[in-house]
Motif scaffolding. Structure first.
Motif, PDB file in Angstrom:
ATOM      1  N   CYS A  85      -8.096 -15.195 -10.953  1.00 48.41           N
ATOM      2  CA  CYS A  85      -9.194 -16.020 -10.808  1.00 48.41           C
ATOM      3  C   CYS A  85      -8.553 -17.401 -11.820  1.00 48.41           C
ATOM      4  CB  CYS A  85     -10.430 -15.717 -11.478  1.00 48.41           C
ATOM      5  SG  CYS A  85     -11.789 -16.715 -11.650  1.00 48.41           S
ATOM      6  N   CYS A  88     -12.184 -21.699 -10.644  1.00 46.78           N
ATOM      7  CA  CYS A  88     -12.241 -23.204  -9.943  1.00 46.78           C
ATOM      8  C   CYS A  88     -13.477 -23.381  -9.780  1.00 46.78           C
ATOM      9  CB  CYS A  88     -11.516 -23.077  -8.629  1.00 46.78           C
ATOM     10  SG  CYS A  88     -12.151 -22.065  -7.576  1.00 46.78           S
ATOM     11  N   CYS A  91     -16.460 -20.398  -5.404  1.00 47.07           N
ATOM     12  CA  CYS A  91     -17.281 -19.094  -5.212  1.00 47.07           C
ATOM     13  C   CYS A  91     -18.927 -19.239  -5.676  1.00 47.07           C
ATOM     14  CB  CYS A  91     -16.841 -17.840  -5.693  1.00 47.07           C
ATOM     15  SG  CYS A  91     -16.425 -17.841  -7.541  1.00 47.07           S
ATOM     16  N   CYS A 126     -12.608 -17.923  -1.636  1.00 56.03           N
ATOM     17  CA  CYS A 126     -11.580 -17.974  -3.025  1.00 56.03           C
ATOM     18  C   CYS A 126     -10.423 -18.360  -2.548  1.00 56.03           C
ATOM     19  CB  CYS A 126     -11.858 -16.627  -3.909  1.00 56.03           C
ATOM     20  SG  CYS A 126     -10.589 -16.480  -5.118  1.00 56.03           S
TER      21      CYS A 126
HETATM   22  S1  SF4 Z   1     -13.416 -19.145  -6.031  1.00 55.60           S
HETATM   23 FE1  SF4 Z   1     -14.187 -17.856  -7.695  1.00 55.60          FE
HETATM   24  S2  SF4 Z   1     -13.164 -15.741  -7.976  1.00 55.60           S
HETATM   25 FE2  SF4 Z   1     -11.916 -17.449  -6.750  1.00 55.60          FE
HETATM   26  S3  SF4 Z   1     -10.617 -18.394  -8.412  1.00 55.60           S
HETATM   27 FE3  SF4 Z   1     -12.415 -19.885  -8.053  1.00 55.60          FE
HETATM   28  S4  SF4 Z   1     -13.738 -19.144  -9.622  1.00 55.60           S
HETATM   29 FE4  SF4 Z   1     -12.214 -17.497  -9.367  1.00 55.60          FE
END
Ligand code: SF4
Ligand code: SF4
Length: 135
Positions: A85, A88, A91, A126
């Motif tokens: 993770c 970012c 999600c 993700c």
């Molecule tokens: S989408 Fe969510 S789980 Fe995936 S890297 Fe980004 S913050 Fe992490």
């Protein structure tokens, strides 16, 4: 007899209709609601286990399909791989229950498994495949 654990997505137009009651009445299946949630202005989510004769369960699911209810199998468990993770935040936009949410103090994404309904919306978006699904 079979049992299926399912995530049902109800379009807004039908979330106030007694669809599950009608399904039970018409197809003679039994059900156990595991979780229910309404996402304002979007959809209703119902996670349930349905049981009955295989042909009756299949007929009941066809009935839901005809009403445009989206049916997904329920994953047993969702885990986030913290090494993958990158926080970012993508999600958090798609998570309907805020199980994935940005902690404003640290600007990191927290995962609260207790709020997760295993809808798998986060899995699809993700970019680092950090969300792992266990069946
Ligand atoms: S989408 Fe969510 S789980 Fe995936 S890297 Fe980004 S913050 Fe992490
Ligand atoms: S599966 Fe992912 S998107 Fe769905 S509720 Fe759980 S954490 Fe949120």
């Amino acid at each position: 007899m079979i049992s299926r654990r399912l995530v049902l997505h109800f379009p807004l137009a039908i979330i106030d209709k007694p669809i599950i009651c009608q399904m039970v009445k018409d197809y003679g299946i039994t059900f156990n609601i595991l979780k229910a949630n309404i996402i304002p202005n979007k959809e209703g989510l119902l996670i349930l286990e349905v049981s009955g004769k295989e042909k009756d369960v299949e007929s009941a699911l066809e009935y839901l399909n005809r009403l445009n209810v989206q049916i997904d199998p329920l994953a047993q468990d969702i885990k986030r791989n913290d090494e993958k993770c990158t926080h970012c935040g993508v999600c958090t936009v798609f998570c309907p229950t805020e199980a994935l949410a940005i902690d404003r103090a640290t600007m990191e994404v927290d995962y609260d498994a207790g709020k997760c309904i295993a809808c798998e919306a986060c899995v699809k978006v993700c970019p680092t495949q950090a969300i792992e699904v266990y069946f």
